[in-house]
Design a protein around this motif. Structure first.
Motif, PDB file in Angstrom:
ATOM      1  N   TYR A 107       0.804  -1.220   0.000  1.00  0.00           N
ATOM      2  CA  TYR A 107       0.000   0.000   0.000  1.00  0.00           C
ATOM      3  C   TYR A 107       0.839   1.274   0.000  1.00  0.00           C
ATOM      4  N   GLY A 108       2.131   1.161   0.272  1.00  0.00           N
ATOM      5  CA  GLY A 108       2.964   2.357   0.334  1.00  0.00           C
ATOM      6  C   GLY A 108       3.063   2.889   1.746  1.00  0.00           C
ATOM      7  N   VAL A 128       6.859   4.420  11.564  1.00  0.00           N
ATOM      8  CA  VAL A 128       5.905   3.702  12.407  1.00  0.00           C
ATOM      9  C   VAL A 128       5.514   2.370  11.763  1.00  0.00           C
ATOM     10  N   ARG A 129       5.539   1.304  12.566  1.00  0.00           N
ATOM     11  CA  ARG A 129       5.118  -0.019  12.113  1.00  0.00           C
ATOM     12  C   ARG A 129       4.185  -0.645  13.156  1.00  0.00           C
ATOM     13  N   ASP A 130       3.283  -1.490  12.664  1.00  0.00           N
ATOM     14  CA  ASP A 130       2.423  -2.291  13.537  1.00  0.00           C
ATOM     15  C   ASP A 130       3.096  -3.644  13.714  1.00  0.00           C
ATOM     16  N   TRP A 131       3.241  -4.108  14.960  1.00  0.00           N
ATOM     17  CA  TRP A 131       4.009  -5.316  15.234  1.00  0.00           C
ATOM     18  C   TRP A 131       3.103  -6.507  15.539  1.00  0.00           C
ATOM     19  N   ASP A 139       9.189   4.073   3.666  1.00  0.00           N
ATOM     20  CA  ASP A 139       7.796   4.376   3.999  1.00  0.00           C
ATOM     21  C   ASP A 139       7.705   4.861   5.440  1.00  0.00           C
ATOM     22  N   ARG A 140       6.912   5.920   5.659  1.00  0.00           N
ATOM     23  CA  ARG A 140       6.871   6.521   6.991  1.00  0.00           C
ATOM     24  C   ARG A 140       6.000   5.732   7.965  1.00  0.00           C
ATOM     25  N   ARG A 141       4.853   5.265   7.503  1.00  0.00           N
ATOM     26  CA  ARG A 141       3.945   4.592   8.436  1.00  0.00           C
ATOM     27  C   ARG A 141       3.116   3.551   7.711  1.00  0.00           C
ATOM     28  N   TYR A 142       2.948   2.400   8.364  1.00  0.00           N
ATOM     29  CA  TYR A 142       2.031   1.354   7.918  1.00  0.00           C
ATOM     30  C   TYR A 142       0.957   1.165   8.978  1.00  0.00           C
TER      31      TYR A 142
END
Length: 332
Positions: free
Chosen positions: A137-138, A220-223, A284-287
């Motif tokens: 998704y970018g 930012v990443r979701d873990w 990418d800055r945030r997912y």
């Protein structure tokens, strides 16, 4: 049921195989009781594939291992024949490597997936589960992606995965092949090759070495713990709707700097061990994935909190030096 797992000697694929074969801890609540008659692992055993990942199930008579590359149609055709389900993990997946050279990512992730889809169609496979990533998704500044969000990949890796997603869904729409696609957030857990951020940082810190932090550390990443990811995949394999995409997330977003702080604390290390490095190209800055669909339709919810999961992961790497030290030495 006979299940073919591509990339089943890798980090996530081997967790799925251990889950399918009911290793203690691998059949937690929320995982459908699939009870396969046979699980075949097809893996090329490239640098990140490791037969040691399958050691806990190596003696299970239901497990069969085939060394082979999904880029070779004849290998794929022979492996797919006679299977009811294909769960497709095999991929080149490290963004930094894709920036250095994209060709293996295109040939494996796109052409390899096409070979598998063609073979699945030819041999009448009942279900094809295509495992993908939120990176297709970018980047998203606010909110979360839903499954119908337009794809806008920014790295050669994510572009190759987006291409494979579209191919898989096209085979459903064009040929009627029963395809389901899963897209996950950042995975962590045991058996992860030590080039990815969590095992790289943990193993470096355990050895007294510095760790590299990209840019300002604000990405930012979701873990998502790998076992929760595999629980989600099992639910999709069992009762996901054909032709649909399902998000599998962990529900805990952290900046890279926040993640670093947690890993430093878990390894009894301080910020003097952190070395700032130039940011990754196209970083990418945030997912952020919206998991409403899989939660409502299939009853998925993450079960392992980040605090528990990271503590268990650090403990695993501390206790399993014999697994990761040779891997790091080989790439020193």
């Amino acid at each position: 049921m006979r299940i073919l797992v591509t990339g089943g000697a890798g980090f996530i694929g081997s967790e799925y195989v251990r889950t399918l074969l009911g290793v203690p801890g691998g059949s937690a609540a929320g995982v459908p009781a699939v009870e396969p008659a046979q699980v075949t692992v097809l893996d090329a055993l490239t640098y990140s594939g490791n037969l040691a990942n399958l050691a806990p199930v190596a003696d299970d008579p239901r497990l069969r291992f085939v060394q082979g590359d999904i880029r070779h149609p004849e290998v794929v055709d022979e492996a797919v024949a006679g299977h009811d389900v294909v769960v497709h993990f095999a991929a080149e997946s490290h963004v930094d490597r894709s920036i250095a050279g994209a060709a293996p990512f295109v040939t494996t992730n796109v052409l390899g997936t096409q070979n598998l889809l063609d073979a699945a169609l030819r041999h009448g496979v009942a279900r094809f589960v295509h495992v993908s990533t939120d990176e297709v998704y970018g980047s998203i500044a606010d909110g979360s992606w839903t499954e119908d969000w337009p794809l806008a990949p920014n790295s050669p890796y994510s572009a190759s995965k987006a291409g494979s997603d579209l191919l898989a869904l096209a085979y459903h729409r064009t040929h009627g092949l029963d395809v389901v696609v899963t897209r996950c957030s950042n995975n962590y857990g045991p058996y992860q090759y030590p080039e990815k951020v969590v095992p790289l940082f943990v193993t470096n810190l355990l050895d007294g070495h510095p760790v590299p932090l990209y840019g300002d550390g604000g990405n930012v990443r979701d873990w998502l713990h790998v076992h929760d990811h595999c629980r989600g995949i099992a639910l999709v394999q069992h009762k996901g709707r054909a032709g649909e995409v399902y998000h599998i997330g962990g529900g805990t977003e952290l900046t890279n700097k926040e993640l670093t702080a947690r890993l430093l604390d878990a390894c009894d290390a301080g910020w003097d061990r952190v070395t700032p490095v130039a940011d990754r190209k196209g970083h990418d800055r945030r997912y952020s994935l919206d998991i409403t669909k899989i939660s409502n339709e299939l009853g998925y919810a993450p079960s392992i909190t980040l605090d528990t999961g990271l503590a268990d992961t650090v403990r695993w790497y501390r206790d399993n030096r014999a697994w990761w030290e040779p891997l790091k030495a080989a790439n020193a």
